[in-house]
Design a protein around this motif. Structure first.
Motif, PDB file in Angstrom:
ATOM      1  N   UNK A   1       0.268  28.486 -36.537  1.00  0.00           N
ATOM      2  CA  UNK A   1      -0.630  29.552 -36.117  1.00  0.00           C
ATOM      3  C   UNK A   1      -0.232  29.953 -34.702  1.00  0.00           C
TER       4      UNK A   1
ATOM      5  N   UNK B   1      -4.785  34.395 -38.354  1.00  0.00           N
ATOM      6  CA  UNK B   1      -5.580  33.885 -39.469  1.00  0.00           C
ATOM      7  C   UNK B   1      -4.713  33.117 -40.467  1.00  0.00           C
TER       8      UNK B   1
ATOM      9  N   UNK C   1      -1.525  30.892 -41.966  1.00  0.00           N
ATOM     10  CA  UNK C   1      -0.609  29.807 -41.602  1.00  0.00           C
ATOM     11  C   UNK C   1       0.777  30.311 -41.974  1.00  0.00           C
TER      12      UNK C   1
ATOM     13  N   UNK D   1       4.772  30.487 -42.366  1.00  0.00           N
ATOM     14  CA  UNK D   1       5.974  29.680 -42.568  1.00  0.00           C
ATOM     15  C   UNK D   1       7.029  30.057 -41.536  1.00  0.00           C
TER      16      UNK D   1
ATOM     17  N   UNK E   1       5.702  42.017 -34.943  1.00  0.00           N
ATOM     18  CA  UNK E   1       4.416  42.321 -35.576  1.00  0.00           C
ATOM     19  C   UNK E   1       3.443  41.149 -35.548  1.00  0.00           C
TER      20      UNK E   1
ATOM     21  N   UNK F   1       0.049  33.575 -49.799  1.00  0.00           N
ATOM     22  CA  UNK F   1      -0.229  32.717 -50.943  1.00  0.00           C
ATOM     23  C   UNK F   1      -1.647  32.161 -50.844  1.00  0.00           C
TER      24      UNK F   1
ATOM     25  N   UNK G   1      -1.185  27.242 -53.346  1.00  0.00           N
ATOM     26  CA  UNK G   1       0.065  27.794 -53.886  1.00  0.00           C
ATOM     27  C   UNK G   1      -0.019  28.090 -55.385  1.00  0.00           C
TER      28      UNK G   1
ATOM     29  N   UNK H   1       4.208  41.229 -41.240  1.00  0.00           N
ATOM     30  CA  UNK H   1       3.240  40.145 -41.039  1.00  0.00           C
ATOM     31  C   UNK H   1       1.982  40.689 -40.378  1.00  0.00           C
ATOM     32  N   UNK H   2       2.137  41.764 -39.622  1.00  0.00           N
ATOM     33  CA  UNK H   2       0.969  42.378 -38.981  1.00  0.00           C
ATOM     34  C   UNK H   2       0.016  42.924 -40.053  1.00  0.00           C
TER      35      UNK H   2
ATOM     36  N   UNK I   1      -1.867  40.092 -41.641  1.00  0.00           N
ATOM     37  CA  UNK I   1      -2.962  39.608 -40.785  1.00  0.00           C
ATOM     38  C   UNK I   1      -4.156  40.567 -40.848  1.00  0.00           C
TER      39      UNK I   1
ATOM     40  N   UNK J   1      -5.866  39.965 -44.154  1.00  0.00           N
ATOM     41  CA  UNK J   1      -6.563  38.669 -44.161  1.00  0.00           C
ATOM     42  C   UNK J   1      -7.885  38.786 -43.410  1.00  0.00           C
ATOM     43  N   UNK J   2      -7.849  39.513 -42.307  1.00  0.00           N
ATOM     44  CA  UNK J   2      -9.061  39.694 -41.510  1.00  0.00           C
ATOM     45  C   UNK J   2     -10.087  40.505 -42.296  1.00  0.00           C
TER      46      UNK J   2
ATOM     47  N   UNK K   1     -11.553  38.485 -44.916  1.00  0.00           N
ATOM     48  CA  UNK K   1     -12.162  37.276 -44.334  1.00  0.00           C
ATOM     49  C   UNK K   1     -11.546  36.013 -44.929  1.00  0.00           C
ATOM     50  N   UNK K   2     -10.231  36.044 -45.065  1.00  0.00           N
ATOM     51  CA  UNK K   2      -9.524  34.878 -45.595  1.00  0.00           C
ATOM     52  C   UNK K   2      -8.890  34.118 -44.436  1.00  0.00           C
ATOM     53  N   UNK K   3      -9.149  32.831 -44.404  1.00  0.00           N
ATOM     54  CA  UNK K   3      -8.488  31.961 -43.436  1.00  0.00           C
ATOM     55  C   UNK K   3      -7.599  31.004 -44.212  1.00  0.00           C
ATOM     56  N   UNK K   4      -6.578  30.526 -43.571  1.00  0.00           N
ATOM     57  CA  UNK K   4      -5.748  29.457 -44.118  1.00  0.00           C
ATOM     58  C   UNK K   4      -4.894  29.868 -45.304  1.00  0.00           C
ATOM     59  N   UNK K   5      -4.633  31.145 -45.496  1.00  0.00           N
ATOM     60  CA  UNK K   5      -3.639  31.542 -46.495  1.00  0.00           C
ATOM     61  C   UNK K   5      -2.267  31.149 -45.975  1.00  0.00           C
ATOM     62  N   UNK K   6      -1.364  30.782 -46.884  1.00  0.00           N
ATOM     63  CA  UNK K   6       0.008  30.468 -46.474  1.00  0.00           C
ATOM     64  C   UNK K   6       0.790  31.771 -46.498  1.00  0.00           C
ATOM     65  N   UNK K   7       1.351  32.127 -45.378  1.00  0.00           N
ATOM     66  CA  UNK K   7       2.040  33.412 -45.232  1.00  0.00           C
ATOM     67  C   UNK K   7       3.525  33.156 -45.049  1.00  0.00           C
ATOM     68  N   UNK K   8       4.346  33.876 -45.821  1.00  0.00           N
ATOM     69  CA  UNK K   8       5.780  33.660 -45.711  1.00  0.00           C
ATOM     70  C   UNK K   8       6.545  34.963 -45.900  1.00  0.00           C
TER      71      UNK K   8
END
Lengths: 141, 66
Positions: free
Chosen positions: A32, A41, A43, A45, A60, B19, B23, B33-34, B37, B40-41, B44-51
């Protein structure tokens, strides 16, 4: 000594000759990004890259926590093939599970994959072990 | 990771993906990625795995010398 472990994460891979589809597992760490009171918000990779001198993140991501990217010190980053990209340096805080630390990141509009480098990530840990057979990274701090 | 999710990885090459934390599936994708984010905001999702999903037809050798 506290220890964190991360299983390698798969990326898609297609054999250029046979076109057979599979995956390639790479050492990613979930991070984070924090700027003052703003924290990302998701996590995200980030590739643990011992070949990188410093942290390099997509611009970004920094903008998503209200970092004014172009206000940072402008510099050039040299990559594979001698390609140079422009980046902007900022002080940030990084969260890796329950562990957090001050660091510096170079943000670039030319970079998609976040890279964790030796100065600003590796040197924040006492030990980092890549277990290639188990596809596992162990970080002690 | 299930075969369905692996198939999705191929579908989302060169894109950012969020994700579910376990998973078991993909929440949504975006070109940056912006944008991930922001969504997600909004959700109201927290702790999603973003790749960021790398292109499958190329090996990857990053080098950062700054």
């Amino acid at each position: 000594m506290p220890r964190l472990s991360y299983i390698y994460f798969p990326d898609p891979y297609e054999n250029p000759v046979t076109k057979e589809r599979s995956v390639v597992y790479r050492p990613y760490i979930l991070v984070r990004l924090c700027n003052g009171h703003k924290i990302s918000r998701g996590l995200v990779n980030c590739l643990l890259d011992s070949g990188s001198d410093r942290n390099l993140f997509p611009a970004g991501w920094g903008e998503s926590v209200d970092i004014n990217i172009k206000k940072g010190k402008e510099l050039s980053i040299l990559g594979i093939g001698g390609i140079e990209i422009k980046a902007y340096r900022h002080k940030v805080k990084l969260y890796v599970s329950d562990y957090n630390f001050e660091s510096e990141v170079d943000f670039s509009y030319s970079q998609n994959k976040p890279l964790l480098g030796r100065d600003g990530f590796f040197n924040r840990f006492d030990e980092i072990i890549f277990n290639q057979n188990k596809k596992l990274v162990l970080l002690s701090y | 990771m299930s075969k369905d999710v692996l198939d999705l990885l191929f579908k989302y090459q060169n894109k950012w993906v969020a994700f579910k934390k376990d998973l078991s599936g993909i929440l949504f994708s975006a070109s940056s990625v912006k944008d991930i984010e922001v969504k997600l905001k909004k959700l109201r999702i927290k702790d999603a795995l973003v790749t960021f999903v790398n292109p499958a037809d190329k090996s990857f050798s990053p080098l950062c010398r700054g």
